[in-house]
Motif scaffolding. Structure first.
Motif, short mmCIF file in Angstrom:
data_model
loop_
_atom_site.label_atom_id
_atom_site.label_comp_id
_atom_site.label_asym_id
_atom_site.label_seq_id
_atom_site.Cartn_x
_atom_site.Cartn_y
_atom_site.Cartn_z
N PRO A 88 58.19 16.13 29.85
CA PRO A 88 57.20 17.56 29.85
C PRO A 88 56.15 16.84 30.88
O PRO A 88 54.99 17.17 30.91
N VAL A 89 56.46 15.98 31.61
CA VAL A 89 55.73 15.52 32.38
C VAL A 89 55.86 15.73 34.37
O VAL A 89 57.11 15.29 34.06
N GLU A 90 55.09 15.63 35.35
CA GLU A 90 55.05 15.74 36.63
C GLU A 90 54.87 14.73 38.02
O GLU A 90 53.73 14.04 37.39
N GLU A 119 50.88 9.82 40.99
CA GLU A 119 50.08 10.11 39.74
C GLU A 119 51.45 10.63 38.36
O GLU A 119 52.51 11.26 39.23
N PHE A 120 51.12 11.24 38.07
CA PHE A 120 51.38 11.45 37.14
C PHE A 120 50.34 13.06 35.97
O PHE A 120 49.42 12.66 36.45
N PHE A 121 51.44 13.74 35.75
CA PHE A 121 50.60 15.26 35.27
C PHE A 121 51.11 15.78 34.44
O PHE A 121 52.29 15.68 34.16
N GLU A 138 52.53 7.33 27.08
CA GLU A 138 52.76 5.99 26.41
C GLU A 138 52.15 6.99 24.69
O GLU A 138 52.88 7.03 24.09
N THR A 139 51.02 6.84 24.83
CA THR A 139 50.52 7.59 23.20
C THR A 139 50.88 8.64 22.50
O THR A 139 51.51 8.41 21.81
N PHE A 140 51.11 9.54 23.78
CA PHE A 140 51.52 11.01 23.11
C PHE A 140 52.76 10.96 22.92
O PHE A 140 53.61 11.99 22.93
N GLY A 141 53.59 10.53 23.59
CA GLY A 141 54.91 10.01 23.80
C GLY A 141 56.06 11.00 24.55
O GLY A 141 56.90 11.33 24.02
N TRP A 142 55.31 11.00 25.13
CA TRP A 142 55.97 12.14 26.49
C TRP A 142 57.35 11.47 27.06
O TRP A 142 58.05 11.71 27.71
#
Ligand code: ADP
Ligand code: UDP
Length: 238
Positions: A88-90, A119-121, A138-142
């Motif tokens: 879920p990251v662009e 960049e990540f969004f 990393e922390t939110f596990g995406w």
């Protein structure tokens, strides 16, 4: 392969199941949206142009050794793809300053970025797709750190292939957004590559030939997409 039930309808495409649990059909609609879905219009032929454009680009990337979800062009508006577990990251790559980079950092539009910016969004319309860093991801596990390394590496490989392709057709690839997903343990490029998700300028005049024409109300949106398609040799007139 035939589409069966709808899996989900996004802002520009509808995704369908098929008889094969590993395959989906992406249907490209004429809906065109900006500002997180606040501005929406129907633009004739856009679904067809983007579907054919995307198929052409995906095949070029595949030929260059980049792993993609594209399987085959089914018809004017539909494409068969591998079903991915989407991250879920662009991922955004920028060769010239434009859009949110200018707003965020106060740099002038058109400034060349060397090396390109990556960049990540977070893909979340309700939150207006906020920019996030590797620590958040990393922390939110995406995505895992290994997946982030791979996404960056593949995004920059895409840049090598496509900057050259557009440059040879008299255009600058200013920036673009990519989405990746997991497929049986491998990371593949998913979603689409079309003028809806990138910025392309005429190399000489710097005329905008992408979705900024829609965002900025410049008109001639699909005509510009068709112009880009013709310049790189996408068959849209058949
Ligand atoms: P949005 O979700 O931004 O409104 P679209 O209208 O383009 O965008 O919808 C297409 C959706 O399909 C997106 O959410 C995208 O992440 C997802 N998608 C793209 N490729 C695949 C794939 N191969 N497998 C599963 N989902 C995919
Ligand atoms: N982009 C996209 N989908 C998004 C956000 C951005 O396809 O949800 C593309 C956009 O078309 C441009 C690049 O990513 O080519 C960088 O967009 P930017 O961050 O400058 O955002 P914008 O100015 O479009 O809001």
């Amino acid at each position: 392969m035939k589409k069966t039930t709808e899996l989900y309808a996004g802002k520009a495409k509808t995704v369908y199941h098929t008889d094969d649990p590993d395959k989906l059909v992406m249907h490209f609609r004429n809906d065109t949206s900006a500002f997180d879905g606040e501005k929406v219009e129907q633009l004739d032929r856009k679904g067809m142009v983007n579907n054919r454009f995307n198929a052409f680009i995906m095949q070029r990337l595949q030929a260059a050794g980049i792993p993609v979800h594209f399987e085959s062009l089914l018809d004017d508006t539909d494409t068969l793809v591998k079903r991915l577990d989407m991250i879920p990251v662009e991922c955004v790559v920028r060769n010239f300053a434009a859009g949110s980079l200018c707003r965020r950092l106060g740099v002038e539009e058109g400034m060349e970025l060397n090396p390109p910016v990556f960049e990540f969004f977070l893909k979340n319309d309700a939150l207006h797709d906020p920019m996030v860093n590797e620590s958040h991801v990393e922390t939110f596990g995406w995505a895992s750190p290994q997946e982030m390394v791979r996404m960056r590496e593949l995004s920059l490989q895409v840049n090598e292939v496509l900057s050259k392709l557009f440059r040879e057709a008299g255009m600058l690839l200013v920036d673009y957004k990519l989405e990746f997903g997991r497929y049986h343990g491998e990371l593949l490029l998913g979603d689409e590559f079309s003028p809806d998700g990138c910025r392309l300028w005429d190399a000489k005049s710097r005329e905008k030939l992408d979705k900024d024409r829609f965002r900025q109300g410049l008109g001639g949106v699909v005509e510009a997409y068709e112009e880009v398609a013709r310049r790189i040799g996408v068959g849209i007139d058949a």
